[in-house]
Motif scaffolding. Structure first.
Motif, PDB file in Angstrom:
ATOM      1  N   ALA A 247       0.896  -1.296  -0.072  1.00 28.74           N
ATOM      2  CA  ALA A 247      -0.059  -0.070   0.128  1.00 28.74           C
ATOM      3  C   ALA A 247       0.715   1.056   0.086  1.00 28.74           C
ATOM      4  CB  ALA A 247      -0.944  -0.007   1.136  1.00 28.74           C
ATOM      5  N   PRO A 248       0.418   2.399  -0.526  1.00 23.48           N
ATOM      6  CA  PRO A 248       1.145   3.711  -0.764  1.00 23.48           C
ATOM      7  C   PRO A 248       1.695   4.203   0.472  1.00 23.48           C
ATOM      8  CG  PRO A 248      -0.584   3.637  -2.463  1.00 23.48           C
ATOM      9  CD  PRO A 248      -0.803   2.460  -1.515  1.00 23.48           C
ATOM     10  N   HIS A 249       0.873   3.890   1.615  1.00 22.13           N
ATOM     11  CA  HIS A 249       1.493   4.707   3.119  1.00 22.13           C
ATOM     12  C   HIS A 249       1.772   3.603   3.950  1.00 22.13           C
ATOM     13  CE1 HIS A 249      -1.590   7.787   1.045  1.00 22.13           C
ATOM     14  NE2 HIS A 249      -0.610   8.398   1.759  1.00 22.13           N
ATOM     15  N   GLY A 250       2.097   2.579   3.507  1.00 17.55           N
ATOM     16  CA  GLY A 250       2.750   1.467   4.347  1.00 17.55           C
ATOM     17  C   GLY A 250       2.187   0.140   3.807  1.00 17.55           C
ATOM     18  N   HIS A 251       3.249  -0.791   3.893  1.00 16.35           N
ATOM     19  CA  HIS A 251       2.914  -2.202   3.420  1.00 16.35           C
ATOM     20  C   HIS A 251       2.146  -2.818   4.600  1.00 16.35           C
ATOM     21  CE1 HIS A 251       5.390  -1.439   0.361  1.00 16.35           C
ATOM     22  NE2 HIS A 251       6.051  -2.467   0.134  1.00 16.35           N
ATOM     23  N   TYR A 252       1.248  -3.638   4.355  1.00 13.77           N
ATOM     24  CA  TYR A 252       0.403  -4.523   5.460  1.00 13.77           C
ATOM     25  C   TYR A 252       0.447  -5.840   5.326  1.00 13.77           C
ATOM     26  CZ  TYR A 252      -3.895  -3.506   2.973  1.00 13.77           C
ATOM     27  OH  TYR A 252      -4.918  -3.569   1.977  1.00 13.77           O
ATOM     28  N   ILE A 253       0.355  -6.939   6.150  1.00 10.24           N
ATOM     29  CA  ILE A 253       0.045  -7.925   5.932  1.00 10.24           C
ATOM     30  C   ILE A 253      -1.147  -8.229   6.478  1.00 10.24           C
ATOM     31  CG2 ILE A 253       0.707 -10.563   6.266  1.00 10.24           C
ATOM     32  CD1 ILE A 253       3.720  -9.476   6.073  1.00 10.24           C
ATOM     33  N   PHE A 254      -2.198  -9.232   6.041  1.00 11.20           N
ATOM     34  CA  PHE A 254      -3.150  -9.883   6.728  1.00 11.20           C
ATOM     35  C   PHE A 254      -3.307 -11.582   6.327  1.00 11.20           C
ATOM     36  CE2 PHE A 254      -5.897  -8.267   3.300  1.00 11.20           C
ATOM     37  CZ  PHE A 254      -6.954  -8.930   3.036  1.00 11.20           C
ATOM     38  N   SER A 255      -3.978 -12.025   7.241  1.00  9.26           N
ATOM     39  CA  SER A 255      -4.270 -13.496   7.128  1.00  9.26           C
ATOM     40  C   SER A 255      -5.774 -13.656   7.867  1.00  9.26           C
ATOM     41  CB  SER A 255      -3.160 -14.375   7.773  1.00  9.26           C
ATOM     42  OG  SER A 255      -3.323 -15.880   7.403  1.00  9.26           O
ATOM     43  N   VAL A 256      -6.452 -14.365   6.807  1.00  9.09           N
ATOM     44  CA  VAL A 256      -8.099 -14.690   7.280  1.00  9.09           C
ATOM     45  C   VAL A 256      -7.940 -16.158   7.101  1.00  9.09           C
ATOM     46  CG1 VAL A 256      -8.789 -13.756   5.281  1.00  9.09           C
ATOM     47  CG2 VAL A 256     -10.405 -14.306   7.256  1.00  9.09           C
ATOM     48  N   CYS A 257      -8.352 -16.851   7.963  1.00 12.85           N
ATOM     49  CA  CYS A 257      -8.595 -18.370   8.087  1.00 12.85           C
ATOM     50  C   CYS A 257      -9.879 -18.867   8.563  1.00 12.85           C
ATOM     51  CB  CYS A 257      -7.379 -19.177   8.796  1.00 12.85           C
ATOM     52  SG  CYS A 257      -5.502 -18.846   8.418  1.00 12.85           S
ATOM     53  N   THR A 258     -10.309 -19.653   7.910  1.00 15.62           N
ATOM     54  CA  THR A 258     -11.608 -20.428   8.614  1.00 15.62           C
ATOM     55  C   THR A 258     -11.856 -21.837   8.699  1.00 15.62           C
ATOM     56  OG1 THR A 258     -12.810 -20.187   6.319  1.00 15.62           O
ATOM     57  CG2 THR A 258     -12.949 -18.404   7.494  1.00 15.62           C
ATOM     58  N   LYS A 259     -12.675 -22.376   9.309  1.00 18.03           N
ATOM     59  CA  LYS A 259     -12.814 -23.696   9.448  1.00 18.03           C
ATOM     60  C   LYS A 259     -14.265 -24.246   9.770  1.00 18.03           C
ATOM     61  CE  LYS A 259     -10.983 -24.222  13.998  1.00 18.03           C
ATOM     62  NZ  LYS A 259      -9.799 -24.831  14.827  1.00 18.03           N
ATOM     63  N   ASN A 260     -14.878 -25.260   9.833  1.00 26.48           N
ATOM     64  CA  ASN A 260     -15.994 -25.938  10.055  1.00 26.48           C
ATOM     65  C   ASN A 260     -17.120 -25.030   9.588  1.00 26.48           C
ATOM     66  OD1 ASN A 260     -14.809 -27.716  11.686  1.00 26.48           O
ATOM     67  ND2 ASN A 260     -14.448 -26.274  13.490  1.00 26.48           N
ATOM     68  N   LEU A 261     -17.133 -24.560   8.109  1.00 32.00           N
ATOM     69  CA  LEU A 261     -17.802 -23.549   7.614  1.00 32.00           C
ATOM     70  C   LEU A 261     -19.208 -24.448   7.025  1.00 32.00           C
ATOM     71  CD1 LEU A 261     -15.900 -21.849   4.969  1.00 32.00           C
ATOM     72  CD2 LEU A 261     -16.548 -21.162   7.291  1.00 32.00           C
ATOM     73  N   SER A 262     -20.519 -23.954   7.383  1.00 31.66           N
ATOM     74  CA  SER A 262     -21.674 -24.658   7.195  1.00 31.66           C
ATOM     75  C   SER A 262     -22.106 -24.535   5.741  1.00 31.66           C
ATOM     76  CB  SER A 262     -22.760 -24.386   8.037  1.00 31.66           C
ATOM     77  OG  SER A 262     -22.876 -22.880   7.961  1.00 31.66           O
TER      78      SER A 262
END
Length: 297
Positions: A247-262
């Motif tokens: 991103a222009p104003h600072g790199h960022y990292i995100f991780s989203v994990c899910t399980k047991n989805l209906s």
């Protein structure tokens, strides 16, 4: 002695607290977004690499990696390349015995056809080709060696389970691999900072991770002229994704994990995928509030 121990413990606690400063406003927004998610379990880890501030929701809960397991496999292969036992452009010979049933590109090869190692790596990361991935897992020294590398990097929970002796019970519970949102994001950060194998290896891995064909979920909420390194994973009961966004104003990292989805549907309206897109848009808008970028509906 007791006083010295108290000082050491206090300094350690302060160091940990400083390293995990919370981006409070974003934390509140993310919690508000996730509170109505009843379809399964979800975990999120976000880090602003410029400020070091984080957002965490179930960030240390263990989830299936699905195809995000290909990040540890990538590290295993790069370790072999760095040590000279494999070469990035070396020619490999495909055999029918390598086939993993499905719609993979590599699986359409005829036995005896030749392909460069680097192209097999591209298929694993860009197309998430499972035949390519299992071949690379074997070439990396199997899950046993890859898990040793994960342990050396301080990853307590991130492991390859499939085709790995001693991991059978974990495979039954989590499938091919397992991780946490914090650990998967941390792997991306370490790769980006050149702390995995070497700086040159890190740069190569980031370039490879910037060519993701599967760009219709979290990536779709980031402007197309912004570099994104990513890997997603999807099986019936789990949809997950990890992104490093320049991103222009600072790199960022995100991780989203899910399980047991209906909701185990495979349409773009899947509840977990919809939430991931909304989350990605929320994060982008938070860090880049003056951007006029709006993704198409």
């Amino acid at each position: 002695m007791k006083k010295a121990l108290w000082i050491v413990c206090t300094l350690l606690s302060c160091t940990i607290a400083m390293a995990q400063r919370t981006e409070r406003k974003l934390q509140q927004k993310v919690e508000a977004l996730l509170k109505d998610f009843k379809d399964g379990q979800i975990g999120v880890y976000i880090k602003n690499l410029r400020t070091g501030k984080v957002v965490m929701v179930n960030a240390d809960t263990v989830f299936p990696t699905a195809s995000m397991v290909k990040i540890p496999i990538l590290i295993g292969i790069m370790d072999k390349i760095e040590k000279g036992s494999l070469q990035y452009h070396q020619e490999l010979e495909y055999k029918d015995s390598l086939l993993y049933a499905g719609s993979d590109i590599l699986g359409s090869f005829k036995s005896g056809e030749k392909i460069e190692l680097g192209k097999v790596m591209m298929l694993m990361l860009t197309m998430s080709d499972n035949t390519a991935s299992l071949w690379l897992q074997s070439l990396a020294g199997t899950g046993t060696r890859i898990n040793e590398l994960m342990d050396s990097l301080g990853m307590q929970f991130t492991r390859v389970n499939s085709r790995t002796p001693g991991r059978e019970e974990n495979r039954i519970q989590f499938g091919w691999g397992q991780t946490t949102p914090r650990e998967m994001a941390t792997l991306f950060e370490k790769i980006y900072k050149g702390e995995v194998i070497s700086k040159n290896a890190g740069q190569k891995m980031i370039r490879l991770l910037g060519r993701n064909y599967w760009d219709e979920v979290a990536i779709s909420q980031v402007p197309p002229d912004v570099f994104v390194a990513s890997k997603n994973g999807a099986i019936n009961q789990s949809r997950s994704e990890t992104l490093l966004v320049a991103a222009p104003h600072g790199h960022y990292i995100f991780s989203v994990c899910t399980k047991n989805l209906s909701d185990q549907s495979w349409s773009s309206g899947n509840e977990a995928w919809t939430l991931e897109r909304t989350l990605s848009a929320l994060i982008w808008d938070y860090f880049e509030p003056h951007s006029d970028w709006k993704p198409q509906e």
